[in-house]
Design a protein around this motif. Structure first.
Motif, PDB file in Angstrom:
ATOM      1  N   ILE A 120     -71.962 -27.151  46.675  1.00 60.38           N
ATOM      2  CA  ILE A 120     -73.092 -28.417  46.477  1.00 60.38           C
ATOM      3  C   ILE A 120     -73.815 -28.548  47.969  1.00 60.38           C
ATOM      4  CG2 ILE A 120     -73.849 -30.456  46.068  1.00 60.38           C
ATOM      5  CD1 ILE A 120     -71.568 -30.707  43.931  1.00 60.38           C
ATOM      6  N   TYR A 176     -59.821 -36.443  41.224  1.00 58.44           N
ATOM      7  CA  TYR A 176     -60.814 -35.645  40.460  1.00 58.44           C
ATOM      8  C   TYR A 176     -61.588 -34.954  41.317  1.00 58.44           C
ATOM      9  CZ  TYR A 176     -59.894 -39.121  36.950  1.00 58.44           C
ATOM     10  OH  TYR A 176     -59.232 -40.027  36.063  1.00 58.44           O
ATOM     11  N   TYR A 177     -60.983 -34.918  42.784  1.00 58.21           N
ATOM     12  CA  TYR A 177     -61.439 -34.309  43.636  1.00 58.21           C
ATOM     13  C   TYR A 177     -61.548 -32.874  43.633  1.00 58.21           C
ATOM     14  CZ  TYR A 177     -62.320 -32.651  48.778  1.00 58.21           C
ATOM     15  OH  TYR A 177     -62.462 -32.191  49.836  1.00 58.21           O
ATOM     16  N   ARG A 178     -62.780 -32.056  43.933  1.00 62.45           N
ATOM     17  CA  ARG A 178     -62.969 -30.482  43.632  1.00 62.45           C
ATOM     18  C   ARG A 178     -63.536 -30.155  45.149  1.00 62.45           C
ATOM     19  NH1 ARG A 178     -62.684 -28.229  38.550  1.00 62.45           N
ATOM     20  NH2 ARG A 178     -62.913 -26.466  39.873  1.00 62.45           N
ATOM     21  N   ARG A 219     -66.052 -27.169  44.920  1.00 57.67           N
ATOM     22  CA  ARG A 219     -67.497 -27.625  44.122  1.00 57.67           C
ATOM     23  C   ARG A 219     -68.149 -28.458  45.220  1.00 57.67           C
ATOM     24  NH1 ARG A 219     -71.574 -27.434  40.888  1.00 57.67           N
ATOM     25  NH2 ARG A 219     -72.083 -29.427  40.044  1.00 57.67           N
ATOM     26  N   GLU A 220     -67.583 -29.160  45.879  1.00 53.13           N
ATOM     27  CA  GLU A 220     -68.235 -30.015  46.980  1.00 53.13           C
ATOM     28  C   GLU A 220     -68.907 -29.104  47.891  1.00 53.13           C
ATOM     29  OE1 GLU A 220     -66.243 -33.426  48.309  1.00 53.13           O
ATOM     30  OE2 GLU A 220     -66.364 -34.342  46.468  1.00 53.13           O
ATOM     31  N   ARG A 222     -77.066 -39.379  38.621  1.00 52.92           N
ATOM     32  CA  ARG A 222     -75.967 -38.667  39.314  1.00 52.92           C
ATOM     33  C   ARG A 222     -74.604 -39.196  39.180  1.00 52.92           C
ATOM     34  NH1 ARG A 222     -72.930 -36.687  42.825  1.00 52.92           N
ATOM     35  NH2 ARG A 222     -73.207 -34.329  43.626  1.00 52.92           N
ATOM     36  N   CYS A 238     -69.877 -41.241  44.362  1.00 53.11           N
ATOM     37  CA  CYS A 238     -69.731 -40.812  43.002  1.00 53.11           C
ATOM     38  C   CYS A 238     -68.281 -40.658  42.710  1.00 53.11           C
ATOM     39  CB  CYS A 238     -70.659 -39.643  42.630  1.00 53.11           C
ATOM     40  SG  CYS A 238     -72.479 -39.758  42.680  1.00 53.11           S
ATOM     41  N   LEU A 239     -67.398 -39.806  43.382  1.00 52.11           N
ATOM     42  CA  LEU A 239     -66.081 -39.734  43.316  1.00 52.11           C
ATOM     43  C   LEU A 239     -65.374 -41.151  43.215  1.00 52.11           C
ATOM     44  CD1 LEU A 239     -64.060 -37.379  43.121  1.00 52.11           C
ATOM     45  CD2 LEU A 239     -63.758 -37.439  45.323  1.00 52.11           C
ATOM     46  N   ALA A 257     -71.345 -37.754  37.206  1.00 54.99           N
ATOM     47  CA  ALA A 257     -69.956 -37.589  37.816  1.00 54.99           C
ATOM     48  C   ALA A 257     -68.866 -38.489  37.009  1.00 54.99           C
ATOM     49  CB  ALA A 257     -69.994 -38.142  39.321  1.00 54.99           C
ATOM     50  N   VAL A 280     -67.894 -36.289  34.123  1.00 59.28           N
ATOM     51  CA  VAL A 280     -66.973 -35.290  34.653  1.00 59.28           C
ATOM     52  C   VAL A 280     -65.501 -35.830  34.755  1.00 59.28           C
ATOM     53  CG1 VAL A 280     -66.439 -33.830  36.399  1.00 59.28           C
ATOM     54  CG2 VAL A 280     -68.786 -33.780  35.953  1.00 59.28           C
ATOM     55  N   MET A 305     -71.948 -37.969  47.315  1.00 58.41           N
ATOM     56  CA  MET A 305     -70.845 -37.473  46.368  1.00 58.41           C
ATOM     57  C   MET A 305     -69.474 -38.285  46.546  1.00 58.41           C
ATOM     58  SD  MET A 305     -70.678 -33.198  46.585  1.00 58.41           S
ATOM     59  CE  MET A 305     -70.914 -32.991  48.345  1.00 58.41           C
ATOM     60  N   LYS A 354     -62.363 -34.678  32.958  1.00 59.49           N
ATOM     61  CA  LYS A 354     -61.049 -34.200  33.622  1.00 59.49           C
ATOM     62  C   LYS A 354     -59.661 -35.080  33.094  1.00 59.49           C
ATOM     63  CE  LYS A 354     -63.423 -32.677  37.949  1.00 59.49           C
ATOM     64  NZ  LYS A 354     -63.747 -33.107  39.230  1.00 59.49           N
TER      65      LYS A 354
HETATM   66  C1  LIG Z   1     -68.396 -34.396  39.611  1.00 57.21           C
HETATM   67  C2  LIG Z   1     -67.205 -33.936  39.808  1.00 57.21           C
HETATM   68  O1  LIG Z   1     -66.248 -34.377  40.507  1.00 57.21           O
HETATM   69  C3  LIG Z   1     -66.105 -34.796  41.977  1.00 57.21           C
HETATM   70  C4  LIG Z   1     -67.610 -35.055  42.454  1.00 57.21           C
HETATM   71  C5  LIG Z   1     -68.386 -34.362  42.700  1.00 57.21           C
HETATM   72  C6  LIG Z   1     -69.928 -34.963  43.069  1.00 57.21           C
HETATM   73  O2  LIG Z   1     -70.256 -35.833  43.066  1.00 57.21           O
HETATM   74  O3  LIG Z   1     -70.786 -33.525  42.941  1.00 57.21           O
HETATM   75  C7  LIG Z   1     -68.239 -32.995  42.881  1.00 57.21           C
HETATM   76  C8  LIG Z   1     -66.787 -32.722  43.021  1.00 57.21           C
HETATM   77  C9  LIG Z   1     -65.809 -33.495  42.717  1.00 57.21           C
HETATM   78  O4  LIG Z   1     -65.188 -33.868  43.930  1.00 57.21           O
HETATM   79  C10 LIG Z   1     -67.114 -32.374  39.678  1.00 57.21           C
HETATM   80  O5  LIG Z   1     -66.378 -31.825  39.572  1.00 57.21           O
HETATM   81  O6  LIG Z   1     -68.125 -31.595  39.238  1.00 57.21           O
END
Ligand SMILES: C=C(O[C@@H]1C=C(C(=O)O)C=C[C@H]1O)C(=O)O
Length: 361
Positions: free
Chosen positions: A57, A48-50, A53-54, A28, A85-86, A32, A35, A82, A39
């Motif tokens: 999820i 890259y924070y969204r 999307r978070e 996973r 990962c970010l 990330a 992604v 998450m 970006k």
């Molecule tokens: C992976 C991404 O970037 C970041 C990490 C995410 C994750 O770990 O799921 C979700 C959103 C973003 O904060 C994405 O944009 O999908």
């Protein structure tokens, strides 16, 4: 068969599951990272924070949760995955109302997870300034039913600031009696923020009627003071106990057990639609009969629910007020944007403070 014999195969299974979890979490994290690369290539370099999307999820995880872990618990685990990962690419920097150990810090970690860099600031104004200047990606400020007593200050800052709201956090506030003393009877002075003292008044009247109550700037400050002397205590949260090495002499001493504080995430941009959003507005109308009613009519006509309305003196005229209004929906949704277009022409002052996902955790 001894219990050790029965445990052995289950532990073997747990070890195998952990190995699999480790493999999946790493996979996973690689995704990330992919992604982030995409970006970056598209020119998104500040972060890259969204948030939307978070939020999606976490909501999905909660609805898919088969148990036995509680939805909240499983969402918290995914929140941390998450966050980690970010942070692989670049950890977010998040300013909060300090000092360390405040509920605002707890709110920041609840919202962003523990892999962000949190930075304490002394005032709400400082947080706005740092985020505006770009030295923090986001800020976290208390806004409603706050234990730190700064609601109106946060609202007033929005009137002057170009920052937008990118999220909200709800935090259950539990107060504990923290001290170096080993028993409640030894406590002569109790420090806390005045709102926390007020929220625990009943308990303090019953258990410490003779102790002096001293209001200070924050609960973390109170814990710091209590750490200096054996006959003092602080009313504060769990984080402060750990930080200042205090014993928790009594837990959850708040008079209202449902005590919750709402915090806002402030940033230089708000969030795209997540499917379950809120929009915050700053409005004012002409000071005349039916003015507020007319101002809010577009929401009623479009069937948009309002979750909050707060009035504050505008500081421009003695009897002029501005209204902070929260509605359900995103400013990009058809109904909300229709209502906003109508409102814009009717209002004296009209400012969208941002659209953002409803709190998930
Ligand atoms: C992976 C991404 O970037 C970041 C990490 C995410 C994750 O770990 O799921 C979700 C959103 C973003 O904060 C994405 O944009 O999908």
């Amino acid at each position: 068969m001894t219990s050790e014999d029965r445990l052995a195969p289950i532990r073997e299974r747990i070890d195998a599951i952990d190995a699999e979890l480790l493999r999946l979490i790493s996979e996973r994290a690689d995704c990330a990272r992919e992604v982030a690369k995409i970006k970056e290539a598209a020119g998104q370099t500040t972060h890259y924070y969204r948030p939307e999307r978070e939020a999606e999820i976490l909501r999905r995880i909660k609805t898919q949760n088969p148990g036995p872990l509680e939805d909240e618990e499983i969402a918290r685990l995914f929140r941390e995955i998450m966050s980690a990962c970010l942070a692989l690419e670049r950890p977010l920097s998040v300013g909060y109302l300090g000092p360390e150990g405040t509920f605002t810090q707890a709110a920041a970690l609840k919202h962003f997870g523990h892999s962000v860099r949190t930075q304490p600031f002394g005032t709400i104004g400082d947080i706005f300034r740092e985020v505006e200047a770009g030295s923090c990606n986001f800020g976290v400020v208390p806004v409603e039913n706050s234990t730190e007593g700064v609601v109106s200050h946060t609202l007033d800052m929005f009137a002057r600031s170009p920052l937008l709201i990118a999220g909200e956090v709800m935090l259950r506030i539990h107060h504990h009696l923290l001290s170096r003393a080993t028993e409640i009877g030894a406590v002569r002075k109790v420090y806390s923020h005045q709102q926390s003292l007020a929220q625990c008044r009943g308990w303090l009247d019953r258990h410490l009627p003779a102790a002096e109550r001293i209001a200070v700037g924050s609960n973390a400050e109170a814990a710091k003071l209590a750490a200096r002397s054996g006959d003092c205590a602080a009313v504060a949260g769990e984080a402060a106990a750990e930080l200042y090495e205090l014993r928790s002499l009594a837990q959850r001493i708040e008079d209202e057990p449902g005590n919750t504080t709402r915090f806002l995430i402030i940033g230089r941009e708000d969030a795209p639609p997540s499917g379950r959003d809120k929009t915050s507005l700053l409005l004012s109308c002409r000071n005349e009969a039916g003015g507020l009613h007319r101002l809010l009519t577009p929401f009623a006509e479009q069937d948009i629910s309002m979750t909050r309305i707060e009035s504050r003196p505008s500081r421009q005229g003695v009897w002029d007020y501005v209204f902070f209004v929260d509605v359900c929906g995103h400013r990009g949704d058809a109904e909300v944007s229709g209502a906003l277009a109508q409102l814009k022409t009717a209002a004296n002052l009209y400012k969208v403070l941002g659209s953002y996902p409803e709190a998930v955790l």
